[in-house]
Each structure stands twice: as structure tokens, then as C-alpha cells.
Design an enzyme around this catalytic site. Structure first.
Site, short mmCIF file in Angstrom:
data_model
loop_
_atom_site.label_atom_id
_atom_site.label_comp_id
_atom_site.label_asym_id
_atom_site.label_seq_id
_atom_site.Cartn_x
_atom_site.Cartn_y
_atom_site.Cartn_z
N ARG A 1 0.78 -1.13 0.02
CA ARG A 1 -0.17 0.09 0.03
C ARG A 1 1.03 1.35 0.06
O ARG A 1 1.81 1.11 0.81
CB ARG A 1 -0.86 0.05 1.22
N SER B 1 -1.10 -3.17 11.44
CA SER B 1 -0.47 -4.13 10.22
C SER B 1 0.79 -4.91 10.83
O SER B 1 1.72 -4.36 11.34
CB SER B 1 -0.22 -3.51 9.10
N ALA B 2 0.94 -6.09 10.30
CA ALA B 2 2.02 -6.93 10.47
C ALA B 2 2.31 -7.04 12.15
O ALA B 2 3.58 -7.21 12.56
CB ALA B 2 3.38 -5.99 10.10
N ARG C 1 1.77 -12.35 -0.73
CA ARG C 1 0.43 -12.49 -0.34
C ARG C 1 -0.18 -13.63 -0.66
O ARG C 1 -0.14 -14.15 -1.85
CB ARG C 1 -0.58 -11.30 -0.72
N GLY D 1 0.02 -19.91 19.26
CA GLY D 1 -1.23 -20.41 19.82
C GLY D 1 -1.27 -20.40 21.38
O GLY D 1 -2.46 -20.52 21.72
N TYR E 1 -1.40 -3.28 -6.82
CA TYR E 1 -1.26 -4.17 -5.72
C TYR E 1 -2.38 -4.31 -4.81
O TYR E 1 -3.10 -3.17 -4.69
CB TYR E 1 -0.17 -3.67 -5.07
N HIS F 1 -10.65 -1.79 11.64
CA HIS F 1 -9.58 -2.73 11.37
C HIS F 1 -9.27 -3.87 12.38
O HIS F 1 -8.31 -3.80 13.36
CB HIS F 1 -8.22 -1.77 11.43
C1 OXD Z 1 -2.81 -4.20 6.02
C2 OXD Z 1 -3.65 -5.54 5.43
O1 OXD Z 1 -1.96 -3.83 5.56
O2 OXD Z 1 -4.34 -5.99 5.95
O3 OXD Z 1 -3.39 -4.09 7.16
O4 OXD Z 1 -3.10 -5.78 4.25
MN MN Z 2 -5.25 -5.13 7.78
#
Ligand code: OXD
Ligand code: MN
Length: 596
Positions: free
Chosen positions: A74, A253-254, A380, A505, A202, A231
Site C-alpha cells: 500500500r 499491520s504486521a 500475499r 497458539g 497491488y 480494522h
Molecule cells: C494491512 C493489510 O496492511 O491487511 O493492514 O493488508
Molecule cells: Mn489490515
């Protein structure tokens, strides 16, 4: 000669034809959602090289796609909220006036589809026909986008039928154009219910139902219509006896959101009869219902997950999900036409074709002596949720699931304890507003550098974030039975840099405690940060967490926290007088508790 389309919905018809006059495609094709049409598009994309058909014996229905090297993530810097007034977009978003934005993009879209086909994708975010759902129409010149949207959303004829002759829809226009960074724009016009994305191929920039509609545009709609577009993952935990309770969780994210959404409990917890149900891994739309509680749906129907680091240890459910009918983006192609990515399954292959389409060998290094990656770090998978072994049977329920707890998750090597519970909804909103993620070695930027990411919505809030905080505070007041709010941090380290908590987990142990708190089953210890678990209240059967480690996981360094509060003040100062006073009240109360 540009083709025209005829439809019963006259507003829709005239908008499509207007966009077609601008982009000048040779053909217009309506996506009907049929298997026949999908198969023919797959064939066409395989013929042109847009997709590579993978080994159909080992990976039935799977394809590989490579995006342009400058187009792998992004592009937040090229993403704009275009409202008449700048203050509607607020101090965090990039802003452009609608007039300037349309003009700039128009010059890039102009004739950009000549010789190509424009596909018309009617899609529903949320189950088709649900009162929670929103309809969008995406116009695109990319078959890759069409095939991804067919996985990620409910799309086709049935949505058009639902729209009728007058239904409201979000106007989404996407064009690949030259995929030139200098001519890339991701534009949101919340006041016109419109999205224009040009110059990218993308996912997050072009699957317009996802971040663009379901978060940026939806958050703006949600504030007006009194609901929440977040989100967040949604998951259900089934306890022995069969009761299922649901949580929604926001993580930057991540930070392992997809892994948590599909979490497989460790053996000792499974033995008790605990099960996890995945409703969604990225986005939650939540509404206050007549029972006074908050109900959530996942507007999506697929996962668009990160591959590097995904393996049967970190996320066995994802590995099972992506065996078939999956689109892989920017991974290594092996000689047997299967795929591989770093920290994936098993040993690296000896050779293959890397994500840039170049010959690749295990162990090769670039001019700087750094290993050449086979897959892009943001490679992805796009796969249907229905293929996930833990997929919830409530996914198609038009009313979604009731939410018992909201979890905000930060990534902090120090400072934040493993879990804490807020004192109230208002305190919980403050915790969400102070969400922080530290960069890891895998991310661009300085190690340990912090990114303040309120509610994990920093790049996704479609209007002024100060007003978004106010909306959260008001929503709390509208609920007789609001979910309790928690803050978790799986990433705390000891003084030698080792993780204190096993994570993955084992995180389900913390979710169990969270639900026990919601059900009034366990007490807690009051700290300046909120309530934390008593030693012994978290099920640690099968892991080694002694009292010393426990203390470290929950220790509060008041001096460091005072510095953190100073940073929070600086961040909040960006919003000026628009920041709701309740947030500052909570901040001051926290400061006082730190002193006492
Ligand atoms: C993000 C995604 O960048 O979900 O949050 O792809
Ligand atoms: Mn996301």
C-alpha cells in the site's frame, strides 16, 4: 469505439458509461459471478501472462501473479481523503480538494483502457441482503483484480439484483494505467461515496472493497449512521460445554492479526475442549443492537494474508486454507510449479524463479552481499475463508455475532504488560487511542522506532481522527452492555532481548482469561494501567512461566511510562481543540495514578 452498457439501474448505467467515456476501453464486461465466466477469465489471464497457472495436481485452482517491482505494498503517501474542507479529513490524513483530485486523476485515467476491457464488478461487503452490508461497483481493467474480488467479496448478478433500480452503491474506479509511481493515486471521496485508484496493481490499493471501502469510506459512513467500521479481526472461543463468545481485535499491520484470527490452541488447552472459530482476520463492522450489545460482521469473504513467516508452526490453519483455489502474489515459483516463500514450509528449494521473474538459487547474494529473497517480504495469498478449518458457521449470518470483548494489541519490547483490562469504556477508548507498534527488523525504518496507530486505524480512518475518538466515546454511551476493552502485548522481551511470552497458539490462554473476566469468573489486580491477572489465573498448563517471569511480563516502570505519556501528549496535540476532553481526562488520571 467505446462500448456502452445498458442496465435497469439508470444512475449506475450512466455512471459506468461516463467512466467508460473517460477511460475508453474497447469492451465492457459485466461480472456475473458464474463459474463459467471465472474459468474463462483465468484462461485469458494465463494466456497473456497476467497469471501463471500453478501445479493443478498439487495446488488445484491456484495461480501466481507478479506485480510491478515498484508496486508491492500500500502506498500511504499517495493515498488521499478528498473532502470539501481539509478539517473533515483531519491532521493525520493526506488531503486534496475533490476538484483538484478528480482533475489530476482524470488526466491519468484518460484513454488509459484503450485496447483493453473494463470489467464491472457488483460486490457486497457483508452477506448479500444483510442490513449490515454495503454494495459497491468496481470498474477495473485488471483480471487479477476481478479474480481477487471474487474471492474477497460476494460478487456478481445476485448483488445487482439486490441493488434493484435505485439502490445506493459506492462508485469504485480502478485503472492500472502505467503503474508509474509518479502517476499513482488512491483517492477517497467520502462525500461522494466514491473511490478512484489509478497506477497500481497491488492488493490494498486496488481491491477497492477492502481498505478503501470497508475502512476509509465505511468509517465515514459509520460515524454518520452510528456504527463502527474497524480494522479488527473477529473470532469466537468455544468453551467446554459449547458456549461460544466472540472477541474483536485491533492490531497494527504486521502484528500477527491473521495468525491470531486462525489461532490453533496448544494441546493442553484443546484437551479441555476449547475451540476457536474464525469470523474474520482484518475488518469488523459493528452495530449496537436492540439488546444493548455490540454485534459484528466481517464484511469480507476471503483472506488477503502475508506469506513470509507463514508455516504450519506459526499458522497451521492458514496453511490448510491455501492448498487450493488461492491466488499467490509475488512468491518464488519452484520448478514443479508449486510456490515457496521465506520462513515458509520446509527447506528452501535449490532453485526457482523469484518474485521478479528472475532465475534464483538458494543462497545467492546481491552486490551488497545480502541474501536475494525468493519472495517479496509483502508477498500475499488470497483465499476463501470457507476453506479455513476454523471458519465460523456464523459467517453468512446476516446479523453477525455478539461481541463480548474488544482487544487492542500493541507491539512493545518493554513497557506494556502482556494483558490489562480497562477500568471503563472511556478508559478503553484512551487505551485504543494510544496503541503503538514498534518497527521490527522485517520492516522498513529504524528498529524500535514507534508508530502511534490509534485503534490500528492510522492509515484507514476516512475522516478526522479526533471526531473518530468522539464517535467511539458516544457509541459506548449507547450500549447497555458494552464489550469490555483490553490491551495486549505479545511482544515483551527480557533484558537480554528474549521474548517473555511464547505467543502464537499460547495466546489463546490470554483470550480465555479475557472471557473469564467478561463472565465475572475471576478477580484481578488493580494497577495504574488497568486490571491485570492474578498469578495462577491464566492457564499455564504445558508452558513454563514461573513467578519471576510473570512479574517481568507485568512489571510497570513508572519512569518509562511517564516518558511515554509525554509522547502521547505530543501526538494528541496534533488534533488541537477537536480532541475530545475525555481522552485528556483519561491521560491525566493515568498520570496521577503513576504518581501515587
Ligand atoms: C494491512 C493489510 O496492511 O491487511 O493492514 O493488508
Ligand atoms: Mn489490515
Amino acid at each position: 469505439m467505446t462500448q456502452r452498457i445498458a442496465l435497469k439501474h439508470k444512475k449506475l448505467e450512466s455512471w459506468i458509461n461516463k467512466m467508460a467515456r473517460m477511460c475508453a476501453p474497447d469492451h465492457i464486461v459485466l461480472i456475473n459471478g458464474s463459474q463459467k465466466q471465472k474459468t474463462s477469465l483465468e484462461k485469458e489471464a494465463s494466456r497473456t501472462g497476467e497469471l501463471i497457472r500453478l501445479n493443478q495436481k498439487k495446488m488445484p485452482g491456484c495461480f501466481l501473479h507478479r506485480t510491478a517491482p515498484n508496486d508491492v505494498a500500500r502506498t500511504e503517501g499517495l493515498t488521499f481523503i478528498c473532502t470539501k474542507k481539509k478539517r473533515t479529513a483531519g491532521p493525520i490524513n493526506n488531503w486534496m480538494s475533490p476538484r483538484a483530485a478528480y482533475k489530476k486523476a482524470e488526466s491519468i485515467f484518460k484513454d488509459s483502457m484503450k485496447g483493453r476491457t473494463m470489467y464491472v464488478i457488483p460486490f457486497s461487503m457483508g452477506p448479500t441482503g444483510s442490513p449490515f452490508s454495503k454494495i459497491g461497483i468496481e470498474l477495473t481493467d485488471s483480471i487479477y483484480v476481478v479474480l481477487n474480488m471474487l474471492i474477497m467479496t460476494r460478487a456478481g448478478e445476485k448483488v445487482l439484483k439486490q441493488l434493484g433500480t435505485r439502490g445506493e452503491f459506492t462508485k469504485c474506479l480502478h485503472g492500472k494505467a502505467e503503474r508509474d509511481l509518479a502517476k499513482r493515486l488512491i483517492l477517497h471521496f467520502p462525500e461522494d461515496n466514491t473511490i478512484w485508484s489509478v497506477g497500481s496493481g497491488y492488493g490494498g490499493n486496488v481491491l477497492l472493497g477492502k481498505k478503501c471501502l470497508a475502512l476509509r469510506i465505511a468509517s465515514y459512513m459509520a460515524a454518520k449512521e452510528k456504527w463502527l467500521a474497524e480494522h479488527m479481526l473477529i473470532l469466537g472461543i468455544e468453551r467446554p460445554g459449547g458456549q461460544i463468545q466472540y472477541l474483536a481485535g485491533a492490531f497494527p499491520s504486521a502484528c500477527g492479526k491473521t495468525n491470531l484470527a486462525m489461532i490453533v490452541p496448544p494441546k493442553s488447552i484443546l484437551k479441555k475442549g476449547v475451540k476457536v472459530w474464525t469470523v474474520g482476520d482484518d475488518i469488523a463492522w459493528m452495530r449496537v443492537d436492540s439488546d444493548g450489545s455490540l454485534w459484528a460482521i466481517n464484511p469480507e469473504k476471503g483472506f488477503f494474508g502475508v506469506l513470509p513467516g507463514t508455516n504450519s508452526k506459526t499458522n497451521p490453519n492458514a496453511m490448510a486454507t491455501i492448498k487450493k483455489n488461492t491466488i499467490y502474489t509475488n512468491v518464488l515459483l519452484k520448478p514443479d510449479k508449486t510456490v515457496w516463500w521465506e520462513d515458509g514450509e520446509g527447506k528452501p528449494p535449490k532453485n526457482g524463479i523469484d518474485w521478479l521473474g528472475r532465475k534464483w538459487k538458494s543462497g545467492i547474494r546481491d552486490e551488497d552481499g545480502l541474501p536475494v529473497k525468493g519472495a517479496n517480504t509483502n508477498s500475499r495469498f488470497t483465499a476463501p475463508i470457507s476453506q479455513c478449518p476454523s471458519a465460523s458457521f456464523r459467517s453468512e449470518h446476516h446479523h453477525g455475532v455478539p461481541i463480548s470483548a474488544i482487544v487492542f494489541g500493541g507491539r512493545r519490547a518493554r513497557l506494556a504488560p502482556l494483558v490489562s483490562e480497562s477500568f471503563s469504556w472511556q478508559h478503553g477508548v484512551y487505551l485504543g487511542a494510544t496503541l503503538v507498534s514498534e518497527r521490527t527488523a522485517a520492516q522498513y525504518g529504524k528498529l524500535g522506532e514507534v508508530r502511534r496507530d490509534p485503534m490500528a486505524m492510522l492509515p484507514f480512518c476516512g475522516y478526522n481522527m479526533a471526531d473518530y475518538f468522539t464517535h467511539w466515546l458516544k457509541t459506548g454511551k449507547r450500549m447497555a452492555r458494552p464489550p469490555r476493552i483490553f490491551y495486549v502485548n505479545w511482544f515483551r522481551k527480557d533484558s537480554r532481548g528474549n521474548f517473555l511470552w511464547p505467543g502464537f497458539g499460547d495466546n489463546v490462554r490470554i483470550l480465555e482469561w479475557i472471557l473469564d473476566r467478561c463472565n465475572g469468573k475471576v478477580g484481578a489486580v488493580k494497577t495504574p494501567l488497568g486490571y491485570i491477572p492474578k498469578y495462577g489465573d491464566i492457564d499455564t498448563d504445558g508452558i513454563k512461566i514461573g513467578e519471576r517471569k510473570w512479574k517481568e511480563l507485568f512489571s510497570i516502570d513508572k519512569k518509562e511510562w511517564a516518558l511515554e505519556v509525554g509522547e502521547q501528549k505530543k501526538f494528541f496535540a496534533k488534533f488541537g481543540r477537536r480532541l475530545p476532553k475525555e481522552i485528556l481526562k483519561e491521560l491525566r488520571a493515568f498520570e496521577e495514578r503513576l504518581k501515587s
